[in-house]
Write a protein that holds these residues in place. Structure first.
Motif, PDB file in Angstrom:
ATOM      1  N   VAL A  54       0.935  -1.204  -0.034  1.00 50.76           N
ATOM      2  CA  VAL A  54       0.216  -0.005   0.207  1.00 50.76           C
ATOM      3  C   VAL A  54       0.878   1.149  -0.191  1.00 50.76           C
ATOM      4  O   VAL A  54       0.656   2.291  -0.727  1.00 50.76           O
ATOM      5  N   THR A  58       1.086   4.348  -3.167  1.00 51.30           N
ATOM      6  CA  THR A  58       0.593   5.508  -2.632  1.00 51.30           C
ATOM      7  C   THR A  58       1.892   6.503  -2.336  1.00 51.30           C
ATOM      8  O   THR A  58       1.579   7.109  -1.379  1.00 51.30           O
ATOM      9  N   ILE A  76      -7.571   1.745   1.114  1.00 55.48           N
ATOM     10  CA  ILE A  76      -6.839   1.028   0.095  1.00 55.48           C
ATOM     11  C   ILE A  76      -6.598  -0.442   0.804  1.00 55.48           C
ATOM     12  O   ILE A  76      -6.779  -1.355   0.127  1.00 55.48           O
ATOM     13  N   SER A  80      -8.273  -3.980  -0.355  1.00 52.14           N
ATOM     14  CA  SER A  80      -7.385  -4.872  -1.168  1.00 52.14           C
ATOM     15  C   SER A  80      -7.521  -6.154  -0.247  1.00 52.14           C
ATOM     16  O   SER A  80      -7.740  -7.184  -0.806  1.00 52.14           O
ATOM     17  N   LEU A 152     -12.951   1.405  -1.590  1.00 52.44           N
ATOM     18  CA  LEU A 152     -11.997   2.489  -1.870  1.00 52.44           C
ATOM     19  C   LEU A 152     -12.639   3.929  -1.435  1.00 52.44           C
ATOM     20  O   LEU A 152     -12.064   4.841  -0.929  1.00 52.44           O
TER      21      LEU A 152
END
Length: 277
Positions: A54, A58, A76, A80, A152
């Motif tokens: 993650v 990002t 996220i 996920s 999300l």
């Protein structure tokens, strides 16, 4: 809602097969245990590497305020992991049914025999099980992708994504689990889908109940035999058919006339009047 609860109750009735056919049900634990160990290890590994992934996904959030960076990365990460969990549940069902075909074949046959006294003659077959399993995995990936996208959404995405994923995968599980008992009656894929759509609330109730049990640690292994038995009872509940004396009705609200394939054929017409003429 009544149909939904009826479908969920059929999973509980599937647990009753432990009392009627304990040998067949116990054998059904073997493939689930072996496949479950593999998928559990994969899910744990995904959970361990996910935080680092993650962060790599990002880099743009490095310059944000800590609150917003943490919020986005948490959303996220949760989405996920949830998507991976849905894929694991669907894949577990597909692979376990394919690998354990001889074991689960005995369970549904024992369930049919204990309730109706007979077993349908049409063969399901190993390769048909493999084909259905591949289709289930592909459809499960699409469902997980949709749940991931919904997940999300900040703050509410986790709940909405989970609810969407459970509903979609529950439907897929109901479709896959009932395919054996429906195909054994000579029904092709189109006819099976039509029956499930005609009884979508009952199918969704059964599938969601199964899915929620599968999300509990070791629940998938323990409940899999009951899910196979319950799916057979689901088929009997919507198609009707003969019930062996003492077995009791499978479920209320069944009308065999809705599906001529399962209805008892009418007696031959009385031709005495024609003869008299």
């Amino acid at each position: 809602m009544r149909e939904f609860l009826t479908g969920a109750g059929l999973l509980l009735r599937g647990l009753g097969q432990w009392r009627r056919t304990p040998g067949a049900m116990a054998l059904g634990l073997i493939p689930g245990t072996l496949v479950g160990l593999v998928f559990a290890g994969a899910l744990v590994g995904w959970g361990l590497v996910l935080p680092g992934l993650v962060d790599d996904w990002t880099p743009f959030a490095d310059t944000w305020a800590p609150f917003w960076a943490t919020t986005v990365r948490t959303a996220i990460g949760v989405a996920s992991f949830g998507a991976a969990l849905l894929i694991v549940v669907v894949s577990f069902t597909a692979v376990t049914l394919a690998v354990g075909e001889p074991f689960y074949d005995r369970i549904w046959r024992a369930t049919e025999r204990s309730v109706t006294g007979t077993v349908p003659d049409a063969d399901y077959g190993f390769w048909r099980a493999v084909g259905d399993s591949v289709r289930l995995i592909l459809r499960g990936v699409l469902a997980a992708l949709l749940a991931w996208v919904i997940g999300l959404i900040p703050f509410v995405g986790g709940v909405l994504g989970f609810a969407t994923g459970v509903a979609l995968t529950g439907w897929l599980l109901a479709d896959e689990l009932t395919s054996r008992s429906l195909s054994a009656r000579g029904l092709d894929r189109r006819a099976r889908r039509a029956i499930i759509k005609d009884h979508r609330a009952r199918a969704l109730g059964f599938g969601v109940a199964t899915q929620l049990c599968f999300l509990v640690p070791l629940g998938a292994v323990a409940v899999m035999p009951a899910a196979v038995a319950g799916s057979t009872l689901w088929t009997l509940s919507v198609l009707g058919g003969p019930v062996r004396p003492g077995a009791g009705p499978v479920a209320s609200g069944t009308d065999p006339r809705e599906h001529p394939a399962a209805a008892t054929p009418p007696p031959p017409a009385d031709r005495s009047a024609d003869a008299a003429r």
